[in-house]
Design a protein around this motif. Structure first.
Motif, PDB file in Angstrom:
ATOM      1  N   ASN A 131       0.856  -1.178   0.000  1.00  0.00           N
ATOM      2  CA  ASN A 131       0.000   0.000   0.000  1.00  0.00           C
ATOM      3  C   ASN A 131       0.894   1.232   0.000  1.00  0.00           C
ATOM      4  OD1 ASN A 131      -2.718  -1.113   0.138  1.00  0.00           O
ATOM      5  ND2 ASN A 131      -2.108  -1.895   2.146  1.00  0.00           N
ATOM      6  N   ILE A 132       0.720   2.072  -1.007  1.00  0.00           N
ATOM      7  CA  ILE A 132       1.557   3.254  -1.184  1.00  0.00           C
ATOM      8  C   ILE A 132       0.664   4.476  -0.992  1.00  0.00           C
ATOM      9  CG2 ILE A 132       3.095   4.471  -2.757  1.00  0.00           C
ATOM     10  CD1 ILE A 132       3.421   1.719  -4.213  1.00  0.00           C
ATOM     11  N   GLN A 133       0.918   5.243   0.054  1.00  0.00           N
ATOM     12  CA  GLN A 133       0.020   6.334   0.449  1.00  0.00           C
ATOM     13  C   GLN A 133       0.728   7.672   0.389  1.00  0.00           C
ATOM     14  OE1 GLN A 133      -1.789   5.820   4.284  1.00  0.00           O
ATOM     15  NE2 GLN A 133      -3.069   7.633   4.093  1.00  0.00           N
ATOM     16  N   ASN A 134       0.010   8.678  -0.105  1.00  0.00           N
ATOM     17  CA  ASN A 134       0.541  10.037  -0.144  1.00  0.00           C
ATOM     18  C   ASN A 134      -0.094  10.877   0.952  1.00  0.00           C
ATOM     19  OD1 ASN A 134       1.764  12.444  -0.844  1.00  0.00           O
ATOM     20  ND2 ASN A 134       0.190  12.960  -2.347  1.00  0.00           N
ATOM     21  N   ASN A 135       0.707  11.236   1.951  1.00  0.00           N
ATOM     22  CA  ASN A 135       0.251  12.166   2.994  1.00  0.00           C
ATOM     23  C   ASN A 135       0.803  13.566   2.795  1.00  0.00           C
ATOM     24  OD1 ASN A 135      -1.227  10.231   4.296  1.00  0.00           O
ATOM     25  ND2 ASN A 135       0.165   9.966   6.024  1.00  0.00           N
ATOM     26  N   CYS A 136       1.513  13.799   1.691  1.00  0.00           N
ATOM     27  CA  CYS A 136       2.083  15.127   1.441  1.00  0.00           C
ATOM     28  C   CYS A 136       0.968  16.126   1.131  1.00  0.00           C
ATOM     29  CB  CYS A 136       3.055  15.082   0.266  1.00  0.00           C
ATOM     30  SG  CYS A 136       4.483  13.989   0.509  1.00  0.00           S
ATOM     31  N   PRO A 137       1.185  17.391   1.431  1.00  0.00           N
ATOM     32  CA  PRO A 137       0.176  18.407   1.103  1.00  0.00           C
ATOM     33  C   PRO A 137       0.207  18.805  -0.367  1.00  0.00           C
ATOM     34  CG  PRO A 137       2.038  19.429   2.202  1.00  0.00           C
ATOM     35  CD  PRO A 137       2.296  17.944   2.226  1.00  0.00           C
ATOM     36  N   TYR A 138       0.807  17.978  -1.194  1.00  0.00           N
ATOM     37  CA  TYR A 138       0.895  18.223  -2.631  1.00  0.00           C
ATOM     38  C   TYR A 138       0.802  16.892  -3.355  1.00  0.00           C
ATOM     39  CZ  TYR A 138       5.712  17.175  -1.187  1.00  0.00           C
ATOM     40  OH  TYR A 138       6.819  16.621  -0.592  1.00  0.00           O
TER      41      TYR A 138
ATOM     42  N   GLY B  22       4.934   0.063 -12.167  1.00  0.00           N
ATOM     43  CA  GLY B  22       4.428   1.140 -13.018  1.00  0.00           C
ATOM     44  C   GLY B  22       4.426   2.473 -12.319  1.00  0.00           C
ATOM     45  N   GLY B  23       3.301   3.169 -12.368  1.00  0.00           N
ATOM     46  CA  GLY B  23       3.217   4.496 -11.781  1.00  0.00           C
ATOM     47  C   GLY B  23       1.780   4.922 -11.589  1.00  0.00           C
ATOM     48  N   ARG B  24       1.569   5.898 -10.698  1.00  0.00           N
ATOM     49  CA  ARG B  24       0.218   6.358 -10.404  1.00  0.00           C
ATOM     50  C   ARG B  24       0.277   7.768  -9.814  1.00  0.00           C
ATOM     51  NH1 ARG B  24      -4.413   3.457  -8.804  1.00  0.00           N
ATOM     52  NH2 ARG B  24      -3.584   1.870 -10.229  1.00  0.00           N
ATOM     53  N   ARG B  25      -0.600   8.641 -10.286  1.00  0.00           N
ATOM     54  CA  ARG B  25      -0.767   9.949  -9.649  1.00  0.00           C
ATOM     55  C   ARG B  25      -1.475   9.753  -8.317  1.00  0.00           C
ATOM     56  NH1 ARG B  25      -2.857  15.770 -11.703  1.00  0.00           N
ATOM     57  NH2 ARG B  25      -3.754  16.484  -9.721  1.00  0.00           N
ATOM     58  N   LEU B  26      -0.943  10.374  -7.271  1.00  0.00           N
ATOM     59  CA  LEU B  26      -1.565  10.304  -5.958  1.00  0.00           C
ATOM     60  C   LEU B  26      -1.734  11.718  -5.410  1.00  0.00           C
ATOM     61  CD1 LEU B  26       0.353   7.355  -4.191  1.00  0.00           C
ATOM     62  CD2 LEU B  26      -1.906   7.289  -5.278  1.00  0.00           C
ATOM     63  N   ASP B  27      -2.971  12.175  -5.342  1.00  0.00           N
ATOM     64  CA  ASP B  27      -3.244  13.423  -4.651  1.00  0.00           C
ATOM     65  C   ASP B  27      -3.178  13.179  -3.143  1.00  0.00           C
ATOM     66  OD1 ASP B  27      -3.655  14.817  -7.055  1.00  0.00           O
ATOM     67  OD2 ASP B  27      -5.754  14.158  -7.140  1.00  0.00           O
ATOM     68  N   ARG B  28      -3.204  14.246  -2.384  1.00  0.00           N
ATOM     69  CA  ARG B  28      -3.092  14.115  -0.924  1.00  0.00           C
ATOM     70  C   ARG B  28      -4.153  13.156  -0.386  1.00  0.00           C
ATOM     71  NH1 ARG B  28      -3.056  19.137   3.446  1.00  0.00           N
ATOM     72  NH2 ARG B  28      -2.430  17.884   5.257  1.00  0.00           N
ATOM     73  N   GLY B  29      -3.727  12.176   0.433  1.00  0.00           N
ATOM     74  CA  GLY B  29      -4.639  11.224   1.054  1.00  0.00           C
ATOM     75  C   GLY B  29      -4.950   9.995   0.219  1.00  0.00           C
ATOM     76  N   GLN B  30      -4.508   9.951  -1.023  1.00  0.00           N
ATOM     77  CA  GLN B  30      -4.810   8.803  -1.877  1.00  0.00           C
ATOM     78  C   GLN B  30      -3.803   7.673  -1.677  1.00  0.00           C
ATOM     79  OE1 GLN B  30      -5.085  10.528  -5.871  1.00  0.00           O
ATOM     80  NE2 GLN B  30      -7.324  10.461  -5.712  1.00  0.00           N
ATOM     81  N   THR B  31      -4.268   6.445  -1.958  1.00  0.00           N
ATOM     82  CA  THR B  31      -3.449   5.248  -1.796  1.00  0.00           C
ATOM     83  C   THR B  31      -3.487   4.425  -3.068  1.00  0.00           C
ATOM     84  OG1 THR B  31      -3.867   5.153   0.594  1.00  0.00           O
ATOM     85  CG2 THR B  31      -3.144   3.112  -0.463  1.00  0.00           C
ATOM     86  N   TRP B  32      -2.368   3.847  -3.407  1.00  0.00           N
ATOM     87  CA  TRP B  32      -2.224   2.936  -4.553  1.00  0.00           C
ATOM     88  C   TRP B  32      -1.803   1.582  -3.999  1.00  0.00           C
ATOM     89  CZ3 TRP B  32       2.707   3.057  -8.041  1.00  0.00           C
ATOM     90  CH2 TRP B  32       2.571   2.130  -9.091  1.00  0.00           C
ATOM     91  N   THR B  33      -2.541   0.529  -4.346  1.00  0.00           N
ATOM     92  CA  THR B  33      -2.258  -0.812  -3.850  1.00  0.00           C
ATOM     93  C   THR B  33      -1.744  -1.690  -4.980  1.00  0.00           C
ATOM     94  OG1 THR B  33      -3.960  -0.641  -2.130  1.00  0.00           O
ATOM     95  CG2 THR B  33      -3.229  -2.852  -2.714  1.00  0.00           C
TER      96      THR B  33
ATOM     97  N   CYS C 251       5.626  11.561   3.119  1.00  0.00           N
ATOM     98  CA  CYS C 251       5.320  12.575   4.117  1.00  0.00           C
ATOM     99  C   CYS C 251       4.524  11.981   5.280  1.00  0.00           C
ATOM    100  CB  CYS C 251       4.555  13.754   3.519  1.00  0.00           C
ATOM    101  SG  CYS C 251       5.398  14.582   2.161  1.00  0.00           S
ATOM    102  N   PRO C 252       5.104  10.994   5.997  1.00  0.00           N
ATOM    103  CA  PRO C 252       4.372  10.397   7.135  1.00  0.00           C
ATOM    104  C   PRO C 252       4.185  11.421   8.254  1.00  0.00           C
ATOM    105  CG  PRO C 252       6.668   9.693   7.127  1.00  0.00           C
ATOM    106  CD  PRO C 252       6.449  10.446   5.834  1.00  0.00           C
ATOM    107  N   ASN C 253       3.184  11.186   9.069  1.00  0.00           N
ATOM    108  CA  ASN C 253       2.905  12.085  10.195  1.00  0.00           C
ATOM    109  C   ASN C 253       4.044  12.021  11.204  1.00  0.00           C
ATOM    110  OD1 ASN C 253       0.407  12.779   9.092  1.00  0.00           O
ATOM    111  ND2 ASN C 253      -0.598  11.037  10.077  1.00  0.00           N
TER     112      ASN C 253
END
Length: 222
Positions: free
Chosen positions: A24-31, A41-52, A220-222
């Motif tokens: 599970n790949i999660q984006n917590n960054c504010p960008y 491969g690759g995936r766009r992740l907006d803030r809060g989104q996860t790619w599994t 960007c983990p908490n």
């Protein structure tokens, strides 16, 4: 055969979680970041989104990283400020420095997983790499403001280069004779003690889990 609608929705999820290993790949960054995985491969992740990503049998060696400030067209061609992989949204090759990298060798030596964070190609995004199954609980993190504190000679747009990238000498890249930390590698180590900072940093930077463990990578983990 016609399945009920709820079965059609659940089948892909059941197939994914039947795989032996889940990332599970999660984006917590504010960008926004554009996550990359080779393989994967690759995936766009907006803030809060996860790619599994699911693997039935883990690759011997693979890498996950974040790309920043990307633009891609409808065909998936474009460029990124950091971590770019030959201008492709769906990465098939390693990204360009600087980039913070989560690396893993799954089901490898002695039926163990080896996982680590690498700054051997510099730093662009704070990261945590955490096992989530098999009773393996040791997270590794690099969350310091390395870009903001980067030595002048290592500064790069969007990040901080590793000294090997900048100087390309045996002092920083090793490859011949004894391989020792340098003042520049110690800059990284002082801020991210879990991470690989020079080529023979293994004793303090390689972590082990039982084979078949699943993981979470957080930008960007908490």
């Amino acid at each position: 055969m016609n399945f009920p609608k709820y079965v059609v929705v659940l089948l892909p999820l059941l197939f994914l979680h039947a795989q032996a290993i889940i990332f599970n790949i999660q984006n917590n960054c504010p960008y926004t970041v554009w996550a990359a995985a080779v393989p994967g491969g690759g995936r766009r992740l907006d803030r809060g989104q996860t790619w599994t990503i699911g693997f039935s049998d883990g690759p011997k060696l693979a890498k996950i990283w974040a790309r920043t400030n990307c633009t891609f067209d409808a065909s998936g061609r474009g460029s990124c400020l950091t971590g770019d992989c030959n201008g492709q949204l769906q990465c098939e090759s390693n990204g360009s420095p600087p980039r913070t990298v989560a690396e893993y060798g799954l089901n490898s030596f002695g039926h163990k997983d080896y996982y680590y964070l690498s700054l051997l190609e510099g730093f662009n995004v704070p990261m945590e790499f955490r096992p989530t199954t098999n009773g393996c609980t040791r997270p590794i993190r690099c969350v310091a403001d390395i870009t903001g504190q980067c030595p002048d000679e290592l500064k790069a747009p969007g990040g901080c280069n590793n000294p090997c990238t900048v100087h390309n000498t045996t002092e920083y890249c090793c490859g011949a004779g004894r391989c020792r930390p340098t003042n520049l590698s110690r800059f990284f180590k002082a801020r991210c003690r879990d991470a690989f900072t020079y080529p023979e940093d293994d004793p303090t930077s390689t972590f082990i889990c039982p084979e078949g463990t699943s993981y979470r990578v957080t930008f960007c983990p908490n």
